[in-house]
Scaffold this active site. Structure first.
Site, PDB file in Angstrom:
ATOM      1  N   SER A  37       7.772   2.874  -6.334  1.00  0.00           N
ATOM      2  CA  SER A  37       8.561   3.146  -5.126  1.00  0.00           C
ATOM      3  C   SER A  37       9.993   2.655  -5.296  1.00  0.00           C
ATOM      4  O   SER A  37      10.230   1.485  -5.574  1.00  0.00           O
ATOM      5  CB  SER A  37       7.968   2.415  -3.913  1.00  0.00           C
ATOM      6  OG  SER A  37       6.633   2.761  -3.741  1.00  0.00           O
ATOM      7  N   HIS A  69       6.429   9.114  -3.836  1.00  0.00           N
ATOM      8  CA  HIS A  69       5.953   8.951  -5.204  1.00  0.00           C
ATOM      9  C   HIS A  69       6.083  10.301  -5.906  1.00  0.00           C
ATOM     10  O   HIS A  69       5.519  11.287  -5.451  1.00  0.00           O
ATOM     11  CB  HIS A  69       4.482   8.506  -5.240  1.00  0.00           C
ATOM     12  CG  HIS A  69       4.255   7.135  -4.676  1.00  0.00           C
ATOM     13  ND1 HIS A  69       3.396   6.228  -5.232  1.00  0.00           N
ATOM     14  CD2 HIS A  69       4.789   6.514  -3.599  1.00  0.00           C
ATOM     15  CE1 HIS A  69       3.394   5.111  -4.535  1.00  0.00           C
ATOM     16  NE2 HIS A  69       4.238   5.257  -3.527  1.00  0.00           N
ATOM     17  N   ARG A  90       2.352   7.242 -10.180  1.00  0.00           N
ATOM     18  CA  ARG A  90       1.177   6.543 -10.677  1.00  0.00           C
ATOM     19  C   ARG A  90       0.020   6.805  -9.731  1.00  0.00           C
ATOM     20  O   ARG A  90       0.210   7.179  -8.584  1.00  0.00           O
ATOM     21  CB  ARG A  90       1.434   5.041 -10.811  1.00  0.00           C
ATOM     22  CG  ARG A  90       1.976   4.354  -9.571  1.00  0.00           C
ATOM     23  CD  ARG A  90       1.760   2.847  -9.544  1.00  0.00           C
ATOM     24  NE  ARG A  90       2.241   2.079 -10.661  1.00  0.00           N
ATOM     25  CZ  ARG A  90       3.375   1.367 -10.689  1.00  0.00           C
ATOM     26  NH1 ARG A  90       4.160   1.356  -9.640  1.00  0.00           N
ATOM     27  NH2 ARG A  90       3.704   0.652 -11.753  1.00  0.00           N
ATOM     28  N   THR A  91      -1.183   6.616 -10.274  1.00  0.00           N
ATOM     29  CA  THR A  91      -2.381   6.689  -9.440  1.00  0.00           C
ATOM     30  C   THR A  91      -2.708   5.271  -8.970  1.00  0.00           C
ATOM     31  O   THR A  91      -2.632   4.323  -9.744  1.00  0.00           O
ATOM     32  CB  THR A  91      -3.547   7.271 -10.253  1.00  0.00           C
ATOM     33  OG1 THR A  91      -3.205   8.610 -10.627  1.00  0.00           O
ATOM     34  CG2 THR A  91      -4.840   7.302  -9.445  1.00  0.00           C
ATOM     35  N   GLU A 191      -1.139  -6.318   3.988  1.00  0.00           N
ATOM     36  CA  GLU A 191      -1.862  -7.567   4.241  1.00  0.00           C
ATOM     37  C   GLU A 191      -1.739  -7.987   5.706  1.00  0.00           C
ATOM     38  O   GLU A 191      -0.779  -7.664   6.398  1.00  0.00           O
ATOM     39  CB  GLU A 191      -1.295  -8.700   3.365  1.00  0.00           C
ATOM     40  CG  GLU A 191      -1.499  -8.493   1.887  1.00  0.00           C
ATOM     41  CD  GLU A 191      -0.628  -7.387   1.323  1.00  0.00           C
ATOM     42  OE1 GLU A 191       0.479  -7.165   1.840  1.00  0.00           O
ATOM     43  OE2 GLU A 191      -1.086  -6.721   0.373  1.00  0.00           O
ATOM     44  N   ASN A 233      10.241  -4.894   1.405  1.00  0.00           N
ATOM     45  CA  ASN A 233       9.974  -5.456   2.734  1.00  0.00           C
ATOM     46  C   ASN A 233       9.532  -6.905   2.594  1.00  0.00           C
ATOM     47  O   ASN A 233       8.992  -7.292   1.560  1.00  0.00           O
ATOM     48  CB  ASN A 233       8.864  -4.647   3.453  1.00  0.00           C
ATOM     49  CG  ASN A 233       7.579  -4.578   2.637  1.00  0.00           C
ATOM     50  OD1 ASN A 233       7.441  -3.731   1.757  1.00  0.00           O
ATOM     51  ND2 ASN A 233       6.652  -5.469   2.913  1.00  0.00           N
TER      52      ASN A 233
HETATM   53  I1  8IG Z   1       6.478  -0.981  -1.089  1.00  0.00           I
HETATM   54  O1  8IG Z   1       4.016  -5.638   1.713  1.00  0.00           O
HETATM   55  C1  8IG Z   1       5.056  -2.280  -0.635  1.00  0.00           C
HETATM   56  N1  8IG Z   1       3.897  -2.226  -1.258  1.00  0.00           N
HETATM   57  N2  8IG Z   1       0.200  -4.977  -0.721  1.00  0.00           N
HETATM   58  N3  8IG Z   1       2.134  -5.313   0.517  1.00  0.00           N
HETATM   59  C2  8IG Z   1       1.440  -4.610  -0.415  1.00  0.00           C
HETATM   60  N4  8IG Z   1       1.931  -3.571  -1.040  1.00  0.00           N
HETATM   61  C3  8IG Z   1       3.184  -3.221  -0.739  1.00  0.00           C
HETATM   62  C4  8IG Z   1       3.951  -3.881   0.203  1.00  0.00           C
HETATM   63  C5  8IG Z   1       3.392  -4.993   0.869  1.00  0.00           C
HETATM   64  N5  8IG Z   1       5.141  -3.272   0.259  1.00  0.00           N
END
Ligand code: 8IG
Length: 270
Positions: A37, A69, A90-91, A191, A233
């Site tokens: 990403s 993606h 990617r997978t 999460e 993030n």
């Molecule tokens: I972009 O905050 C992305 N991928 N597990 N947690 C998880 N995967 C992510 C996050 C995230 N942000």
């Protein structure tokens, strides 16, 4: 879970490598990149594009489905004279196809003869000072998925999984770049704040849904390994803001030019 087409995953990786070599007339491959990403803009900044194939046309690959993606294999002649093979998709384990498709790209790049693998991703950051757009070099990982791409008594040494000399290259090119431990969750849900607190307690700095399983397959194949994470993030609970996928995409787009030049500088230096 094993999909029937992956009864011999290494053989399928060799089939894919044969198809790539013949369709793109590649003599040799030195390096592979998986762009996650935010990372897939600016491939042309790496060097001269030699050819491009949709991943879905190659043995063992399927078309990635998540917005943001991509899904191509791009061969690039680097300014150093080396050849890189770049996967713009990617997978993920959360797609539910099992672990073999997740690492098929890495195994294919190894089967092409590469000696170095660069894995990139977008992820959540645990350090409140890492705003969206921060790039972190992966120093180690924690596999929280409960699965592995390895079968049987395949005792791979993971003590220096992320190649120290490649981390030194990154530090030379981007002095002061933070390093961190990447924890892979299965996803697809982000999460809970409690899971992020757990991740911090066990030593994680980044949370994501890719990369650790690919790293295991890369080390099984003997590849030198470099990982670069774009923090898109704050992980859940690090700030009050809720997480949303649109924000993740936006952070990637904003960072794209910086990521492109960082990757170009790194691939030209190794
Ligand atoms: I972009 O905050 C992305 N991928 N597990 N947690 C998880 N995967 C992510 C996050 C995230 N942000």
């Amino acid at each position: 879970m094993t999909s029937p087409e992956f009864t011999d995953p290494h053989a399928i990786a060799h089939d894919a490598a044969d198809a790539i070599r013949s369709r793109l007339s590649l003599a040799s491959v030195d390096m592979g990149l998986v762009l996650g990403s935010g990372w897939s803009a600016g491939i042309d900044r790496l060097g001269t594009v030699l050819g491009r194939l949709p991943l879905g046309e190659l043995p063992g690959f399927s078309t990635p489905v998540v917005a943001g993606h991509g899904g191509d294999l791009v061969a690039v002649a680097l300014p150093t004279g080396k050849t890189a093979v770049v996967l713009t998709g990617r997978t993920h384990l959360y797609e539910g196809r099992g672990v073999e498709p997740v690492v098929h790209g890495v195994r294919t790049i190894a089967a092409l003869g590469a000696s170095t693998m660069i894995l990139t991703n977008g992820c959540g950051g645990l350090d409140p000072s890492w705003g969206p757009g921060t790039v972190v070099a992966i120093s180690d990982h924690i596999n929280l998925t409960g699965v592995t791409p390895l079968r049987g008594a395949t005792f791979i040494d993971m003590s220096k999984a992320w190649t120290p000399s490649l981390l030194e290259v990154v530090e030379r090119i981007a002095p002061g770049i933070p390093t961190g431990v990447y924890a892979q969750f299965r996803g697809p849900q982000y999460e809970t704040p409690a899971e992020v607190r757990m991740a911090r307690i066990i030593g994680a700095d980044l949370v994501g849904m890719s990369t650790a399983l690919e790293a295991i397959a890369a080390r099984e194949a003997g590849l030198d390994l470099l990982g670069l994470s774009l923090v898109t993030n704050h992980a859940a609970g690090v700030t009050d803001a809720p997480l949303n996928h649109a924000e993740v995409i936006a952070a990637g787009e904003e960072a794209a030019p910086r990521l492109a030049s960082l990757l170009a500088d790194i691939t030209a230096a190794i």
